[in-house]
Design a protein around this motif. Structure first.
Motif, short mmCIF file in Angstrom:
data_model
loop_
_atom_site.label_atom_id
_atom_site.label_comp_id
_atom_site.label_asym_id
_atom_site.label_seq_id
_atom_site.Cartn_x
_atom_site.Cartn_y
_atom_site.Cartn_z
N PRO A 18 42.13 64.85 21.31
CA PRO A 18 41.93 66.30 21.48
C PRO A 18 42.98 67.20 20.84
O PRO A 18 42.79 68.41 20.76
N LYS A 35 36.24 68.87 28.94
CA LYS A 35 35.83 67.62 28.31
C LYS A 35 36.72 66.47 28.77
O LYS A 35 36.23 65.36 29.02
N LEU A 89 35.65 62.99 30.80
CA LEU A 89 36.02 61.66 30.28
C LEU A 89 36.83 60.85 31.29
O LEU A 89 36.64 59.63 31.40
N PHE A 145 39.52 60.06 22.26
CA PHE A 145 38.96 61.41 22.19
C PHE A 145 39.70 62.25 21.15
O PHE A 145 39.10 63.08 20.48
#
Length: 155
Positions: A70, A7, A11, A68
């Motif tokens: 994470p 991911k 991005l 994001f």
């Protein structure tokens, strides 16, 4: 971790290209409580990436990562060049760096294998490596990891 890494690559990859940079790889290291995110960037041409480019990239990478979010805790972000043992991650990398010495780790049947040789490029979706005067084709789908073997000329 692998899903998170993929991911993050999605991005960051497009944004890197907007700045004329190539996202070489991302590495998630450290512990769950103290994660380290390493982002390796290079230029799209054969010029060395500058410290100014890395400093500028640190800012936009940090913003994307913060959006994001994470990691459950704070993290350490490192943005750097890939170094002389540059990782090869995309199929296009194997054409771009044809002629270079490399080490490649790949899956074959149920075993993992390692091969050193000279990168010849690609044929379709196969990576072509010359080792011991023999051309070996490795399906890109079986790639585990590949790196250029860096050379230092002391002359």
């Amino acid at each position: 971790m692998a899903n998170k890494r993929e991911k993050l690559i999605v991005l960051l990859e497009d944004e890197a290209q907007k700045y004329g940079l190539d996202l070489c790889d991302i590495e998630i290291a450290g512990t769950k409580k103290n994660p380290i995110l390493r982002v390796y960037l290079d230029t799209l041409d054969d010029e060395l990436i500058s410290l100014d480019q890395l400093a500028e990239a640190h800012a936009w990478v940090d913003q994307i990562i913060d959006d994001f979010d994470p990691f459950e805790t704070s993290y350490v972000l490192e943005v750097s060049s890939p170094g002389i043992d540059r990782p090869l991650r995309k199929l296009s990398d194997f054409n771009r760096f044809a002629g270079e010495d490399l080490v490649i780790h790949y899956k074959s049947d149920t075993k993992r294998k390692k091969l050193n040789g000279i990168l010849c490029g690609t044929r379709g979706s196969n990576i072509v490596v010359k080792s011991d005067d023999e051309e070996i084709e490795i399906d890109f789908a079986f790639l585990v990891k590949a790196n250029i073997i860096g050379k230092i000329d002391f002359n």
